[in-house]
Design a protein around this motif. Sequence first.
Motif, mmCIF file in Angstrom:
data_model
loop_
_atom_site.group_PDB
_atom_site.id
_atom_site.type_symbol
_atom_site.label_atom_id
_atom_site.label_comp_id
_atom_site.label_asym_id
_atom_site.label_seq_id
_atom_site.Cartn_x
_atom_site.Cartn_y
_atom_site.Cartn_z
ATOM 1 N N PRO A 72 -0.030 -69.341 -44.935
ATOM 2 C CA PRO A 72 -0.738 -68.422 -44.035
ATOM 3 C C PRO A 72 -2.128 -68.025 -44.508
ATOM 4 C CG PRO A 72 1.023 -67.274 -45.195
ATOM 5 C CD PRO A 72 1.132 -68.718 -45.580
ATOM 6 N N LEU A 97 4.240 -70.812 -40.178
ATOM 7 C CA LEU A 97 3.622 -70.217 -41.359
ATOM 8 C C LEU A 97 4.670 -70.013 -42.447
ATOM 9 C CD1 LEU A 97 1.252 -67.566 -39.728
ATOM 10 C CD2 LEU A 97 0.723 -69.880 -40.493
ATOM 11 N N THR A 117 -1.370 -59.752 -41.207
ATOM 12 C CA THR A 117 0.049 -60.015 -41.003
ATOM 13 C C THR A 117 0.298 -60.253 -39.514
ATOM 14 O OG1 THR A 117 0.504 -57.649 -40.755
ATOM 15 C CG2 THR A 117 0.761 -58.583 -42.960
ATOM 16 N N ASP A 119 0.703 -61.411 -35.763
ATOM 17 C CA ASP A 119 -0.165 -62.173 -34.866
ATOM 18 C C ASP A 119 -1.596 -62.275 -35.386
ATOM 19 O OD1 ASP A 119 1.921 -62.558 -33.131
ATOM 20 O OD2 ASP A 119 1.385 -60.878 -31.821
ATOM 21 N N VAL A 121 -2.697 -63.048 -38.254
ATOM 22 C CA VAL A 121 -2.952 -64.187 -39.149
ATOM 23 C C VAL A 121 -3.571 -65.334 -38.356
ATOM 24 C CG1 VAL A 121 -1.916 -65.915 -40.665
ATOM 25 C CG2 VAL A 121 -1.087 -63.555 -40.712
ATOM 26 N N ALA A 122 -2.941 -65.689 -37.236
ATOM 27 C CA ALA A 122 -3.437 -66.804 -36.430
ATOM 28 C C ALA A 122 -4.686 -66.424 -35.653
ATOM 29 C CB ALA A 122 -2.351 -67.275 -35.470
ATOM 30 N N VAL A 145 1.724 -70.577 -33.075
ATOM 31 C CA VAL A 145 1.850 -70.341 -34.505
ATOM 32 C C VAL A 145 3.046 -69.417 -34.731
ATOM 33 C CG1 VAL A 145 0.757 -69.444 -36.599
ATOM 34 C CG2 VAL A 145 -0.614 -70.669 -34.894
ATOM 35 N N ASP A 146 4.037 -69.929 -35.423
ATOM 36 C CA ASP A 146 5.245 -69.167 -35.721
ATOM 37 C C ASP A 146 4.956 -68.224 -36.887
ATOM 38 O OD1 ASP A 146 7.709 -68.236 -36.655
ATOM 39 O OD2 ASP A 146 8.757 -70.100 -36.214
ATOM 40 N N ASN A 147 4.913 -66.919 -36.596
ATOM 41 C CA ASN A 147 4.546 -65.947 -37.623
ATOM 42 C C ASN A 147 5.722 -65.092 -38.087
ATOM 43 O OD1 ASN A 147 5.006 -64.098 -35.567
ATOM 44 N ND2 ASN A 147 2.841 -63.906 -35.037
ATOM 45 N N VAL A 150 5.579 -63.779 -41.681
ATOM 46 C CA VAL A 150 4.398 -63.045 -42.152
ATOM 47 C C VAL A 150 4.287 -61.694 -41.442
ATOM 48 C CG1 VAL A 150 3.122 -65.104 -42.811
ATOM 49 C CG2 VAL A 150 2.900 -64.236 -40.482
ATOM 50 N N SER A 151 5.420 -61.144 -41.017
ATOM 51 C CA SER A 151 5.399 -59.858 -40.320
ATOM 52 C C SER A 151 5.054 -58.705 -41.252
ATOM 53 C CB SER A 151 6.754 -59.599 -39.646
ATOM 54 O OG SER A 151 7.803 -59.618 -40.606
#
Length: 270
Positions: A72, A97, A117, A119, A121-122, A145-147, A150-151
């Motif tokens: 990420p 990510l 963190t 959304d 991040v992308a 993008v699967d986050n 990274v929440s």
Amino acid sequence: AAPAAAAAAAHSPDSSAGDGASPSEHHDKSTEEDQHHHHHRHHHQHDHPSYKQRIAEYEREFLSATVVYASPMARALQTAITALYDHPAVLSRGIVLLPLAREIKKSFAPDTVGGATGDNVASRAFEHLEKLGAPLPPGASPINVDNLEVSAPWWTKLSSLDSDSELSERMHDLLLRVRYSDAPVSVLVGHSLFFRELLRRHLSASFRRAHPILTDRLLNSKLGNAACMRLSLVWASSHCIVDATLVFGTQLAATPSRWSGCGADLPPKQ
């Protein structure tokens, strides 16, 4: 600004093959003599049918990957976006990510610390690419993008360093993630120091014996910017990397190169 991220493709053959017996371990069986004459025959081998066949095989395998993971950190995600936006796995599934693949933090420099963190991040990666004049080509499909992972803050704190035990645990967890995924071939976009340390800890003894010169280079040099290395893994022991091949024109960088723009991770928004 730190170097742009490196990319590695991981192939996971059946563990019953055993250490060093991967069906894909048919790459350059280089000896010291081969290395000595490498520069003299380099311009000839590109025209050899077996060389072209091998490159075509690598391309097919790379495109057959069903999942694309990315660190990420901004420079890695930006590399994944710009280099792999039309990869079949990205078109169908998006980019996943994976904080386990973040760069190793060996200093207190801010370029190994995240700044977003969820959304953000992308969205910040896409925004920065737009500012650099490097958006996706016209007509390119939107990238999911699967986050999920990274929440919450996923990076090593600025005031901390990655310890040896923490790195061992992180690399172990990453290998487990690859092993138990549903993808026989995966693409992982990460960082040169991380990949080098992964090889140092998990490269098989059989590969080290068969390729002493290449092993020395892989363990003491760095992948170049946007490089690609093909790894074959057999789950017979912790030293599960039974083959490592530089592909698609990848070179090892003798010294770190410094790039501006999308090289550094993005600082937190004020």
